[in-house]
Structures are given as structure tokens and as C-alpha cells.
Design an enzyme around this catalytic site. Structure first.
Site, PDB file in Angstrom:
ATOM      1  N   GLY A 137       0.807  -1.207   0.000  1.00 29.92           N
ATOM      2  CA  GLY A 137       0.000   0.000   0.000  1.00 29.92           C
ATOM      3  C   GLY A 137       0.841   1.259   0.000  1.00 29.92           C
ATOM      4  N   CYS A 138       0.457   2.195   0.857  1.00 30.01           N
ATOM      5  CA  CYS A 138       1.129   3.487   0.901  1.00 30.01           C
ATOM      6  C   CYS A 138       2.560   3.405   1.425  1.00 30.01           C
ATOM      7  CB  CYS A 138       0.317   4.457   1.758  1.00 30.01           C
ATOM      8  SG  CYS A 138      -1.252   4.928   0.996  1.00 30.01           S
ATOM      9  N   ALA A 139       2.922   2.308   2.064  1.00 34.27           N
ATOM     10  CA  ALA A 139       4.297   2.136   2.539  1.00 34.27           C
ATOM     11  C   ALA A 139       5.207   1.593   1.451  1.00 34.27           C
ATOM     12  CB  ALA A 139       4.322   1.192   3.745  1.00 34.27           C
ATOM     13  N   ALA A 140       4.640   1.265   0.287  1.00 36.16           N
ATOM     14  CA  ALA A 140       5.401   0.555  -0.731  1.00 36.16           C
ATOM     15  C   ALA A 140       6.491   1.393  -1.375  1.00 36.16           C
ATOM     16  CB  ALA A 140       4.457   0.020  -1.805  1.00 36.16           C
ATOM     17  N   HIS A 270       5.796   9.656   3.552  1.00 33.35           N
ATOM     18  CA  HIS A 270       4.474   9.437   2.978  1.00 33.35           C
ATOM     19  C   HIS A 270       3.497   9.352   4.137  1.00 33.35           C
ATOM     20  CE1 HIS A 270       1.403   7.617   0.195  1.00 33.35           C
ATOM     21  NE2 HIS A 270       0.846   7.575   1.390  1.00 33.35           N
TER      22      HIS A 270
END
Length: 347
Positions: A137-140, A270
Site C-alpha cells: 500500500g502506501c508504505a510501498a 508518505h
């Protein structure tokens, strides 16, 4: 060494403003019992404009998973060649000098991955190491940086091309009306990014070390609910308290390197919204101005999932705010709830 070069970042054609978003929410959900709350939450995201693949009226329709997957592939073919060329030029490397590709996306799923398309259509080596990441997700974005840095440390004579390709608009679900889903519909945008991680380089951001942290018993706070209509994004209101559980690990990580969070020259994070950035500022004891790149990326393009960290990095490079020797953190937060973070030094 593992050195991250200046990223290339692109966004699709169609713009959606905050005004567009609020008017659409009012038009589609006039009888929603918590409409006022939804509108207030959307206004507080800090997002002022976003870019999406299709005009807004088409974005709001759901033509089926197969059609959306076709749109994803069309975007790959249209945007990836120019994006990759720009990233390679910025890193001063050629296609035959790329030994691995880390491809990141949580908004479109195919098998084989687009890396195989890059080998067949863009002239990359058939011996390319493939590193696809799909579930962070957004941590990718920060996860891809960490994974690519580890690869280069293991193979100092090799280079990795990182590609982040997100079409969040293709995950919009017209039938989702809970507050979290409506908030997400007003938060996410589309974008594409690419950057080279070099095993050896004279300039760039040298990644010193990386780590991750997962907060126990938070797996359902950020997630996909898989249904016949595709992926339904789920966002729990408790996410706004995530930083309290994550920042001790970041502080410890920084201190183990002999650094202090209060002395960091940059923080590129992020974060899904301004509340998380505010908490990072407070819990890490850092200057709020360090988040200006992340806030600007969020305001101008929305939450672009894995792409947002590269948008922040591009702004950091463009401003030239930190000279050689500057030290800082690159971090991302996503489902799990998980955090991925790296320490970097500007060369």
C-alpha cells in the site's frame, strides 16, 4: 553503497479540485446521514487538487474489473516508456546497465507483472531480476527504496530501477458509502514515478540503513475488502493515532546510527494526511518545516499511494534545500499498520 538518484514523476491529464470533490459528494449522497462529517473530513485532508486517469464522470463509473484492468494496461503502455527514459537519464545510466527492476503498485494487478512487458517492449535484459511489490500500500514507495538499497548493498556493482505506478481512481467503488470510503474517494489521486538505485554513484541520496515496524493488532485499520467488484478500500478512524505506536521505533533507529531526530536536516514522509505529519513532528521532535515537501505533494496531487514518497523526493531535489552531508529520514506508512524507513545522506 546504495545511492538513490533523482526521481522522475508524472501525473495523468485530468484534474479534480477540492471544489469538484465536495460538489460531487453533495450531488451523489444528498441524503447521507453523516454528509457534513464527510465534507469536513475531506476539507481537512490538505488535498487541493488531484490528477486522475479519466474525466471525473468516467472515474465515478464502475465498468467492471476486466475493463479497469484494461485501462491499467493502457496507462502502462502510454506512460511507462517516457517515465523510464527520464529516470535513466537523471541517473546517467543506460537500459543495459539496469540489473533489476522493483515494480510497485497496489492499484492494478496482473500476472506476469509489467516488468516482463518492460523486458519485451522497452529493451531491458532478459536476465533482469524481478522484484514486484503489490501489498504494501502506501508504505510501498519507501519499501521499494529499502528493498532496492539492500539489493545494491548485496551487489555493489549492480543498479536497480524502481517504478511506482498507481491508478487509485480505478479502485473507486460507487456503492461504498461508509465514512472511510467516502473520505478515501476525496483523498487519493493517480501518479507514476521512477528512480534508479545505483550501487556506486558520486551524487544522490546514499541510503545508509533501513528498517520496518508493524504495530500489533492493527491489520484491519487499513485494508482491501475483496469482492466481485474488485478491491474495496477500508480505512479505520483509529489510523489517525498510528504515529504514537510507530515513532518510538523510528527514534530508536535514528539514535542507533548515532543521530538525533531533533538534528535531522530533512524528513520525507508518505503520510495519508496532515494529522499524521503533525504527530510525526511532535513525537519525533522535529522542525515542522521539514514536512513541507510531503505537505506540498499531498496538497497538489493527493495521496498517490507508493508514488507520493517520490513526489516528495522530487520536490526535495528541485529545491536543493540540503547540500552534501545533509542527513535525514525517508519513511512510509501503510497497511499492517506498518512503517518502512531509511536513513539517507546527501552526496
Amino acid at each position: 553503497m546504495s545511492v538513490l538518484c533523482r526521481p522522475a514523476v508524472q501525473f495523468p491529464e485530468y484534474e479534480v479540485t477540492l471544489k469538484d470533490t465536495l460538489e460531487t459528494a453533495r450531488r451523489l449522497h444528498p441524503e447521507h446521514p453523516r454528509l457534513d462529517t464527510v465534507l469536513r473530513l475531506i476539507e481537512n485532508t490538505g488535498v487541493r487538487t488531484r490528477r486522475v486517469l479519466q474525466p471525473l464522470e468516467l472515474t465515478l463509473r464502475h465498468p467492471g474489473v476486466a475493463v479497469r484492468t484494461g485501462l491499467y494496461w493502457e496507462a502502462v503502455r502510454a506512460h511507462l516508456p517516457g517515465l523510464v527514459t527520464e529516470a535513466l537519464e537523471r541517473a546517467e545510466v543506460s537500459r543495459d546497465q539496469i540489473d533489476a527492476v522493483t515494480f510497485v503498485s497496489c492499484t492494478g494487478f496482473t500476472m506476469p507483472s509489467p516488468i516482463v512487458w518492460m523486458i519485451n517492449e522497452l529493451g531491458f535484459s532478459t536476465r533482469l531480476d524481478q522484484i514486484p511489490l503489490a501489498q504494501l500500500g502506501c508504505a510501498a514507495g519507501s519499501g521499494a527504496i529499502s528493498a532496492s538499497a539492500r539489493y545494491c548493498r548485496a551487489h555493489p556493482d549492480r543498479n536497480v530501477l524502481i517504478v511506482a505506478f498507481e491508478l487509485c481512481s480505478l479502485c473507486y467503488q460507487p456503492g461504498d458509502t461508509d465514512v472511510g470510503a467516502l473520505l478515501s474517494a476525496g483523498l487519493f489521486g493517480d501518479g507514476f514515478a521512477a528512480a534508479v538505485m545505483r550501487g556506486t554513484a558520486r551524487s544522490g541520496l546514499r541510503i545508509e540503513r533501513s528498517a520496518s515496524e508493524t504495530v500489533s493488532n492493527t491489520a484491519d485499520w487499513i485494508s482491501y475488502d475483496v469482492r466481485d467488484t474488485g478491491f474495496h478500500f477500508r480505512l479505520d478512524s483509529r489510523v489517525r493515532h498510528t504515529m504514537r505506536g510507530v515513532t518510538p521505533a523510528i527514534t530508536k533507529f535514528v539514535e542507533e546510527a548515532g543521530w538525533s531526530t531533533g538534528e535531522l536536516d530533512f524528513v520525507l514522509a508518505h503520510a495519508g494526511g496532515p494529522r499524521i505529519l503533525d504527530d510525526l513532528t511532535r513525537f519525533l521532535n522535529i522542525d515542522p518545516a521539514l514536512h513541507r515537501f510531503s505537505r506540498a505533494a499531498l496538497a497538489e496531487h493527493g495521496n498517490t499511494a507508493s508514488v507520493l514518497i517520490f513526489d516528495s523526493l522530487a520536490r526535495f531535489w528541485d529545491e536543493g534545500a540540503a547540500g552534501p552531508g545533509a542527513r535525514g529520514v525517508v519513511a512510509g506508512f501503510g497497511p499492517g499498520v506498518s512503517a518502512d524507513f531509511s536513513l539517507g545522506v546527501v552526496l
